[in-house]
Design a protein around this motif. Structure first.
Motif, PDB file in Angstrom:
ATOM      1  N   ALA A  11      42.556  32.415  41.628  1.00  0.00           N
ATOM      2  CA  ALA A  11      42.650  33.878  42.314  1.00  0.00           C
ATOM      3  C   ALA A  11      42.395  34.819  41.180  1.00  0.00           C
ATOM      4  O   ALA A  11      41.524  35.706  41.689  1.00  0.00           O
ATOM      5  N   GLY A  12      42.689  34.770  40.034  1.00  0.00           N
ATOM      6  CA  GLY A  12      42.116  35.606  38.949  1.00  0.00           C
ATOM      7  C   GLY A  12      40.545  35.525  38.861  1.00  0.00           C
ATOM      8  O   GLY A  12      39.866  36.457  38.872  1.00  0.00           O
ATOM      9  N   ARG A  13      40.020  34.395  38.871  1.00  0.00           N
ATOM     10  CA  ARG A  13      38.657  34.455  38.795  1.00  0.00           C
ATOM     11  C   ARG A  13      38.069  34.930  40.058  1.00  0.00           C
ATOM     12  O   ARG A  13      37.073  35.724  40.025  1.00  0.00           O
ATOM     13  N   VAL A  14      38.639  34.785  41.430  1.00  0.00           N
ATOM     14  CA  VAL A  14      37.959  35.167  42.438  1.00  0.00           C
ATOM     15  C   VAL A  14      38.294  36.772  42.130  1.00  0.00           C
ATOM     16  O   VAL A  14      37.075  37.550  42.824  1.00  0.00           O
ATOM     17  N   GLN A  15      39.270  37.499  41.988  1.00  0.00           N
ATOM     18  CA  GLN A  15      39.503  38.791  41.675  1.00  0.00           C
ATOM     19  C   GLN A  15      38.157  39.367  41.043  1.00  0.00           C
ATOM     20  O   GLN A  15      37.735  40.302  41.316  1.00  0.00           O
ATOM     21  N   SER A  16      38.162  38.780  39.738  1.00  0.00           N
ATOM     22  CA  SER A  16      37.001  39.190  38.919  1.00  0.00           C
ATOM     23  C   SER A  16      35.699  39.028  39.387  1.00  0.00           C
ATOM     24  O   SER A  16      34.879  40.139  39.210  1.00  0.00           O
ATOM     25  N   SER A  17      35.471  38.065  40.039  1.00  0.00           N
ATOM     26  CA  SER A  17      34.036  37.909  40.795  1.00  0.00           C
ATOM     27  C   SER A  17      34.110  39.095  41.565  1.00  0.00           C
ATOM     28  O   SER A  17      32.746  39.503  41.956  1.00  0.00           O
ATOM     29  N   ALA A  18      34.847  39.550  42.536  1.00  0.00           N
ATOM     30  CA  ALA A  18      34.828  40.279  43.688  1.00  0.00           C
ATOM     31  C   ALA A  18      34.447  41.609  43.106  1.00  0.00           C
ATOM     32  O   ALA A  18      33.376  42.209  43.422  1.00  0.00           O
ATOM     33  N   ARG A  19      34.992  42.027  41.773  1.00  0.00           N
ATOM     34  CA  ARG A  19      34.830  43.368  41.286  1.00  0.00           C
ATOM     35  C   ARG A  19      33.262  43.271  40.916  1.00  0.00           C
ATOM     36  O   ARG A  19      32.648  44.401  41.168  1.00  0.00           O
ATOM     37  N   ARG A  20      32.742  42.373  40.147  1.00  0.00           N
ATOM     38  CA  ARG A  20      31.538  42.119  39.655  1.00  0.00           C
ATOM     39  C   ARG A  20      30.324  42.450  40.942  1.00  0.00           C
ATOM     40  O   ARG A  20      29.397  43.010  40.649  1.00  0.00           O
ATOM     41  N   PHE A  21      30.734  41.606  41.654  1.00  0.00           N
ATOM     42  CA  PHE A  21      29.912  41.462  43.033  1.00  0.00           C
ATOM     43  C   PHE A  21      29.665  42.770  43.558  1.00  0.00           C
ATOM     44  O   PHE A  21      28.697  43.278  44.083  1.00  0.00           O
ATOM     45  N   ALA A  22      30.837  43.576  43.645  1.00  0.00           N
ATOM     46  CA  ALA A  22      30.843  44.922  44.085  1.00  0.00           C
ATOM     47  C   ALA A  22      29.869  45.834  43.402  1.00  0.00           C
ATOM     48  O   ALA A  22      29.151  46.619  43.819  1.00  0.00           O
ATOM     49  N   GLU A  23      29.926  45.674  42.072  1.00  0.00           N
ATOM     50  CA  GLU A  23      29.133  46.647  41.415  1.00  0.00           C
ATOM     51  C   GLU A  23      27.612  46.154  41.611  1.00  0.00           C
ATOM     52  O   GLU A  23      26.948  47.158  41.550  1.00  0.00           O
ATOM     53  N   VAL A  24      27.351  44.928  41.923  1.00  0.00           N
ATOM     54  CA  VAL A  24      25.769  44.564  42.241  1.00  0.00           C
ATOM     55  C   VAL A  24      25.454  45.179  43.550  1.00  0.00           C
ATOM     56  O   VAL A  24      24.484  45.906  43.680  1.00  0.00           O
ATOM     57  N   CYS A  25      26.433  44.889  44.511  1.00  0.00           N
ATOM     58  CA  CYS A  25      26.207  45.558  45.862  1.00  0.00           C
ATOM     59  C   CYS A  25      26.005  47.190  45.730  1.00  0.00           C
ATOM     60  O   CYS A  25      25.280  47.579  46.668  1.00  0.00           O
ATOM     61  N   HIS A  26      26.833  47.940  45.148  1.00  0.00           N
ATOM     62  CA  HIS A  26      26.853  48.999  45.216  1.00  0.00           C
ATOM     63  C   HIS A  26      25.917  49.863  44.142  1.00  0.00           C
ATOM     64  O   HIS A  26      26.105  51.202  44.094  1.00  0.00           O
TER      65      HIS A  26
END
Length: 398
Positions: A348-363
Motif C-alpha cells: 500500500a505504501g508503494r501505491v501511495q507514493s506512486s499516486a503522488r508521483r503520477f498526480a505530479e505528472v498529470c498536473h
C-alpha cells in the motif's frame, strides 16, 4: 445490544470501526474464514453516496473471491478503454485498452460502479453472514489496549471488549494517532463530484470509455455507472486561494473561474457538476507501522492516497481480504496483526507514493505539458507492463 445487564462491555472477538468499503470487506472476509465480527458504523444508517468508484482487476479479483462480483456486475460498467485527454487543447494524449486483452492478462475486468451499489452489495452479503453483527449509530471515541484485548467506548456510551480492533475509520481516524503521528497533507486541491443522467452527458464525452482530462493543477474524470444510466464526473483543481490563506478556498465560484480556461467539453462538464458538496483532498506519507498487538489500521486510516490511480477503495479491499489470511497463519492475535502489517504496508505504501508521483505528472504545467503528452503519446494501448505490479501483484493473488 450494546451492553450486558451489569453494565460491563459486550464481549466480541473482532471489532471493526467503520462501515465503508474497507470495513465491510474485512467483516465479510473474516466471517467467511470463520471469525465472528462486530462492525460499528457511526452513521445512523447506510445512505446513498452520490458518486462512482473505479475497481481495477486487483479489486474485482478480491470481490469475486468473496462472491460479490457476480451480484455487482449487472450494476457496473466495463469501459472499453481509459482515454487520456488534454483539457487545454481538447486533444487525445493516449489510451489504455481495457478490453479482452486486458482481461486476459489479469483474469478479471476493470469496472466502474456507483459507490452506493458496491456498498449495498457488500452490506447485503454481511447481513446474510451469521458471523457478522452490524450496529449503526456507534461512533468510536476512545479505546484502551492491554495485553489481553481492547476496550472500546462509543459516543452514546456503548462499550465493547474485543480481542482485536480493526480501525477502518478513514482519513481522520481516531485510532491512528496512537500508532502514527502527523497530520494529513493538503496542498490546496479540491474535488467536486456527482452523477447526471446519461442523456445529459457532455456532447464530447466518450460514452464507452473512461475519460481522464489533464491540465496544469487540474484533472477531470468521467465514466458511466449504474449499468450506463448515470454519468459520473469528478472535477479536481488546485485552489489559488488556498495559497493566500483564504478560508473559503476551493469554492464553487473558484471552480467556475478555474475551469473557464479549458476546452469547451471540459467547461460544459464542469458547469454540470453539483455545487452543494466540495471535497478537499489530502493524503499522508506511507508508514511502516500499522498495528499494535491488538489494534490494526485499514483503508484510509492506514494509507490515504491521492485519487489519480483510482486505488483508494481497491487498496482498502486488498486490506480486507488480507486479514483472514494473516489470522489463518498465526498462533494468536498479535502474531496475526503483525503478519497483516508485513503483508500490506509495503504494498500500500508503494501505491501511495506512486499516486503522488503520477498526480505530479498529470498536473504538470509549462513545458512539462508538451513533454508529458509526447511521452504518453508513444504508449501502446495494449502494453500493460507498467501496470503489472499494480494489478497482478503476487502477494495479492496469494
Amino acid at each position: 445490544m450494546s451492553a450486558v445487564a451489569d453494565g460491563s462491555p459486550v464481549e466480541v472477538e473482532t471489532l471493526i470501526a467503520g462501515g465503508g468499503v474497507g470495513g465491510l470487506t474485512a467483516a465479510l472476509a473474516l466471517a467467511r474464514a470463520g471469525r465472528p465480527v462486530r462492525l460499528l458504523e457511526r452513521a445512523l444508517e447506510f445512505t446513498e453516496i452520490g458518486f462512482g468508484i473505479q475497481l481495477g482487476p486487483n479489486a474485482t479479483r478480491a470481490l469475486d473471491g468473496l462472491g460479490v462480483l457476480d451480484e455487482l456486475l449487472p450494476l457496473a460498467v466495463q469501459p472499453r478503454e481509459l482515454l487520456y485527454m488534454d483539457a487545454l487543447s481538447g486533444e487525445r494524449i493516449t489510451s489504455i485498452d481495457l478490453g479482452d486483452a486486458f482481461v486476459a492478462r489479469y483474469g478479471h475486468p476493470y469496472v466502474v460502479v456507483h459507490r452506493s451499489d458496491l456498498q449495498r452489495k457488500l452490506l447485503g452479503a454481511c447481513v446474510r453472514e451469521p458471523l457478522v453483527t452490524i450496529e449503526t449509530g456507534r461512533e468510536l471515541v476512545a479505546f484502551e489496549e492491554d495485553a489481553d484485548g481492547v476496550t472500546v467506548r462509543c459516543a452514546d456510551g456503548a462499550s465493547y471488549r474485543a480481542q482485536a480492533l480493526i480501525a477502518a475509520d478513514g482519513l481522520n481516524s481516531r485510532v491512528r494517532g496512537t500508532i502514527a503521528r502527523g497530520e494529513p497533507r493538503a496542498e490546496g486541491f479540491v474535488a467536486y463530484r456527482g452523477t447526471i443522467p446519461i442523456a445529459d452527458m457532455t456532447p464530447r464525452a466518450e460514452a464507452d470509455a473512461m475519460v481522464m482530462w489533464v491540465a496544469p493543477d487540474t484533472h477531470m474524470v468521467q465514466y458511466k455507472v449504474r449499468g450506463g444510466a448515470l454519468y459520473n464526473q469528478v472535477a479536481v483543481f488546485r485552489s489559488r486561494r488556498f495559497d493566500a490563506g483564504d478560508p473559503d478556498w476551493g469554492s464553487p465560484e473558484e471552480l467556475d473561474e478555474h475551469y473557464q480556461a479549458f476546452c469547451e467539453p471540459v467547461r460544459v462538464a464542469a458547469s454540470q457538476l453539483g455545487r452543494k458538496h466540495r471535497y478537499p483532498m489530502a493524503d499522508r506519507d506511507p508508514i511502516a507501522t500499522w498495528t499494535t498487538a491488538r489494534v490494526a489500521l485499514l483503508g484510509d486510516a492506514a494509507h490515504p492516497m491521492l485519487p489519480v490511480l483510482a486505488q483508494g477503495g481497491c487498496q482498502a479491499i486488498e486490506d480486507g481480504i488480507a486479514l483472514p489470511v494473516a489470522f489463518a497463519g498465526a498462533a494468536d492475535v498479535p502474531a496475526a496483526l503483525s503478519a497483516y502489517e508485513r503483508r500490506r504496508a509495503p504494498r500500500a505504501g508503494r501505491v501511495q507514493s506512486s499516486a503522488r508521483r503520477f498526480a505530479e505528472v498529470c498536473h504538470i504545467g509549462g513545458v512539462g505539458v508538451e513533454l508529458r503528452n509526447a511521452l504518453f503519446g508513444q504508449h501502446d494501448p495494449q502494453d500493460y507492463t507498467v501496470l503489472d505490479w499494480l494489478y497482478d501483484d503476487a502477494e495479492v493473488r496469494a
